[in-house]
Motif scaffolding. Structure first.
Motif, PDB file in Angstrom:
ATOM      1  N   LEU A   5       0.822  -1.215   0.000  1.00 27.02           N
ATOM      2  CA  LEU A   5       0.000   0.000   0.000  1.00 27.02           C
ATOM      3  C   LEU A   5       0.854   1.263   0.000  1.00 27.02           C
ATOM      4  CD1 LEU A   5      -2.914  -0.944   2.392  1.00 27.02           C
ATOM      5  CD2 LEU A   5      -3.118  -0.167   0.024  1.00 27.02           C
ATOM      6  N   ILE A   6       1.900   1.249   0.810  1.00 28.47           N
ATOM      7  CA  ILE A   6       2.804   2.401   0.840  1.00 28.47           C
ATOM      8  C   ILE A   6       3.366   2.651  -0.550  1.00 28.47           C
ATOM      9  CG2 ILE A   6       5.033   3.222   1.704  1.00 28.47           C
ATOM     10  CD1 ILE A   6       4.316   1.751   4.357  1.00 28.47           C
ATOM     11  N   ASN A   7       3.854   1.598  -1.189  1.00 26.29           N
ATOM     12  CA  ASN A   7       4.400   1.745  -2.542  1.00 26.29           C
ATOM     13  C   ASN A   7       3.342   2.220  -3.529  1.00 26.29           C
ATOM     14  OD1 ASN A   7       7.035   1.051  -1.923  1.00 26.29           O
ATOM     15  ND2 ASN A   7       6.650  -1.130  -2.213  1.00 26.29           N
ATOM     16  N   ALA A   8       2.145   1.660  -3.437  1.00 29.04           N
ATOM     17  CA  ALA A   8       1.086   2.026  -4.382  1.00 29.04           C
ATOM     18  C   ALA A   8       0.711   3.493  -4.263  1.00 29.04           C
ATOM     19  CB  ALA A   8      -0.142   1.140  -4.150  1.00 29.04           C
ATOM     20  N   TYR A   9       0.580   3.983  -3.052  1.00 27.81           N
ATOM     21  CA  TYR A   9       0.167   5.377  -2.870  1.00 27.81           C
ATOM     22  C   TYR A   9       1.321   6.367  -3.068  1.00 27.81           C
ATOM     23  CZ  TYR A   9      -4.594   4.295  -1.524  1.00 27.81           C
ATOM     24  OH  TYR A   9      -5.906   3.902  -1.547  1.00 27.81           O
ATOM     25  N   HIS A  10       2.503   6.015  -2.622  1.00 29.03           N
ATOM     26  CA  HIS A  10       3.639   6.932  -2.767  1.00 29.03           C
ATOM     27  C   HIS A  10       4.120   7.029  -4.207  1.00 29.03           C
ATOM     28  CE1 HIS A  10       4.982   7.399   1.661  1.00 29.03           C
ATOM     29  NE2 HIS A  10       3.707   7.093   1.610  1.00 29.03           N
ATOM     30  N   LYS A  11       3.921   5.962  -4.987  1.00 26.39           N
ATOM     31  CA  LYS A  11       4.380   5.977  -6.376  1.00 26.39           C
ATOM     32  C   LYS A  11       3.263   6.345  -7.356  1.00 26.39           C
ATOM     33  CE  LYS A  11       8.112   2.739  -5.551  1.00 26.39           C
ATOM     34  NZ  LYS A  11       8.692   1.428  -5.809  1.00 26.39           N
ATOM     35  N   ALA A  12       2.078   6.643  -6.830  1.00 22.14           N
ATOM     36  CA  ALA A  12       0.971   7.055  -7.698  1.00 22.14           C
ATOM     37  C   ALA A  12       1.300   8.402  -8.334  1.00 22.14           C
ATOM     38  CB  ALA A  12      -0.319   7.157  -6.883  1.00 22.14           C
ATOM     39  N   VAL A  13       0.651   8.685  -9.427  1.00 20.41           N
ATOM     40  CA  VAL A  13       0.839   9.978 -10.088  1.00 20.41           C
ATOM     41  C   VAL A  13      -0.487  10.720 -10.021  1.00 20.41           C
ATOM     42  CG1 VAL A  13       1.426  11.127 -12.255  1.00 20.41           C
ATOM     43  CG2 VAL A  13       2.582   9.005 -11.607  1.00 20.41           C
TER      44      VAL A  13
ATOM     45  N   PHE B 136       0.785   7.539   4.492  1.00 16.23           N
ATOM     46  CA  PHE B 136       1.427   7.048   5.708  1.00 16.23           C
ATOM     47  C   PHE B 136       2.782   6.467   5.356  1.00 16.23           C
ATOM     48  CE2 PHE B 136      -1.240   3.694   4.013  1.00 16.23           C
ATOM     49  CZ  PHE B 136      -0.419   2.591   4.010  1.00 16.23           C
ATOM     50  N   ASN B 137       3.579   6.213   6.358  1.00 21.30           N
ATOM     51  CA  ASN B 137       4.901   5.628   6.163  1.00 21.30           C
ATOM     52  C   ASN B 137       5.017   4.332   6.960  1.00 21.30           C
ATOM     53  OD1 ASN B 137       6.162   7.586   4.468  1.00 21.30           O
ATOM     54  ND2 ASN B 137       6.187   8.963   6.227  1.00 21.30           N
ATOM     55  N   TYR B 138       6.007   3.567   6.605  1.00 21.28           N
ATOM     56  CA  TYR B 138       6.317   2.341   7.325  1.00 21.28           C
ATOM     57  C   TYR B 138       6.976   2.733   8.642  1.00 21.28           C
ATOM     58  CZ  TYR B 138       7.525  -2.603   7.577  1.00 21.28           C
ATOM     59  OH  TYR B 138       7.594  -3.910   7.938  1.00 21.28           O
ATOM     60  N   THR B 139       6.556   2.138   9.752  1.00 26.73           N
ATOM     61  CA  THR B 139       7.106   2.506  11.051  1.00 26.73           C
ATOM     62  C   THR B 139       7.689   1.295  11.760  1.00 26.73           C
ATOM     63  OG1 THR B 139       5.068   2.094  12.290  1.00 26.73           O
ATOM     64  CG2 THR B 139       5.314   4.286  11.289  1.00 26.73           C
ATOM     65  N   ILE B 140       8.339   1.559  12.874  1.00 25.13           N
ATOM     66  CA  ILE B 140       8.935   0.495  13.693  1.00 25.13           C
ATOM     67  C   ILE B 140       7.868  -0.439  14.246  1.00 25.13           C
ATOM     68  CG2 ILE B 140       8.928   1.812  15.851  1.00 25.13           C
ATOM     69  CD1 ILE B 140      11.779  -0.478  14.630  1.00 25.13           C
ATOM     70  N   LYS B 141       6.621   0.018  14.303  1.00 17.28           N
ATOM     71  CA  LYS B 141       5.542  -0.825  14.822  1.00 17.28           C
ATOM     72  C   LYS B 141       5.341  -2.060  13.947  1.00 17.28           C
ATOM     73  CE  LYS B 141       3.123   2.833  17.213  1.00 17.28           C
ATOM     74  NZ  LYS B 141       1.919   3.625  17.350  1.00 17.28           N
ATOM     75  N   ALA B 142       5.562  -1.943  12.650  1.00 14.12           N
ATOM     76  CA  ALA B 142       5.441  -3.100  11.765  1.00 14.12           C
ATOM     77  C   ALA B 142       6.541  -4.113  12.073  1.00 14.12           C
ATOM     78  CB  ALA B 142       5.491  -2.664  10.313  1.00 14.12           C
TER      79      ALA B 142
END
Length: 169
Positions: free
Chosen positions: A81-89, A95-101
Motif C-alpha cells: 500500500l505504501i508503494n502504491a500510494y507513494h508511487k501514484a501519479v 502514511f509511512n512504514y514505522t517500527i511498529k510493523a
C-alpha cells in the motif's frame, strides 16, 4: 471528524467497525482498495486471536502459525500500500512504514514461545511503563551496557517467576 487517535485499549474494537464500513464503500475494482480490505481483515483476525487466547502463556502451534502468517502478510500488505500510494501519479503520501510493523513481525515470530499480549499495548500500555521503570532502576550506578544487561536480566527473572507461579495453579 471521528476520533481516530487514542490509546490502544480504546480503539482496539475499531478495526471490525472500520472493516464493515470499508466493505460497504470500497471500489472492488481498485487494486489499492483490495489491498486495504485484505489488510483490514488481517488486522481484525490478529485482534480476534489475541483476544481469544489472552490468558494463554503461548498459543497452540496451529494458532501460532496462523498468527505469525497473519502478522507477516499484514506487513507485506502495508508495504504494498505504501508503494502504491507513494508511487501514484500524483503521489499520495498517506502514511509511512514505522517500527511498529517491525515489532508486529517480532510478536508473530515469538507467539509459539510466549503470548504476544505480554508485549501488547492493549492493557493500558503497562508493559511500556514497566519497561521504563525497570530501565530507570537499572541505570542507577551503571553505564549504558551494564544498565541494559541488568534491565533485561531483571525482566527475564520477573517474567519467569510470574510464569512459575501461574503454572502452580
Amino acid at each position: 471528524l471521528p476520533l481516530l487517535k487514542g490509546k490502544a485499549a480504546k480503539v482496539k474494537v475499531f478495526g471490525s467497525v472500520l472493516l464493515g464500513v470499508f466493505e460497504e464503500l470500497m471500489d472492488s475494482l481498485d487494486p489499492r482498495h483490495q489491498l486495504i480490505l485484505k489488510g483490514l481483515r488481517l488486522s481484525v483476525r490478529i485482534d480476534d486471536i489475541m483476544h481469544k487466547y489472552a490468558q494463554a502463556h503461548r498459543y497452540p502451534k496451529p494458532v501460532a502459525e496462523e498468527f505469525e502468517q497473519a502478522c507477516f502478510t499484514y506487513c507485506r500488505v502495508m508495504c504494498a500500500l505504501i508503494n502504491a500510494y507513494h508511487k501514484a501519479v500524483p503521489a499520495i503520501p498517506v502514511f509511512n512504514y514505522t517500527i511498529k510493523a517491525h515489532y508486529l513481525m517480532h510478536l508473530g515470530v515469538c507467539t509459539r514461545y510466549t503470548n504476544p499480549v505480554y508485549g501488547s499495548c492493549y492493557d493500558g500500555e503497562t508493559l511500556m511503563l514497566t519497561g521504563k521503570n525497570l530501565k530507570q532502576a537499572s541505570c542507577r550506578g551503571n553505564g549504558p551496557l551494564a544498565a541494559s544487561n541488568q534491565a533485561m536480566y531483571r525482566f527475564v527473572m520477573g517474567f519467569s517467576l510470574r510464569m512459575r507461579d501461574q503454572d502452580k495453579w
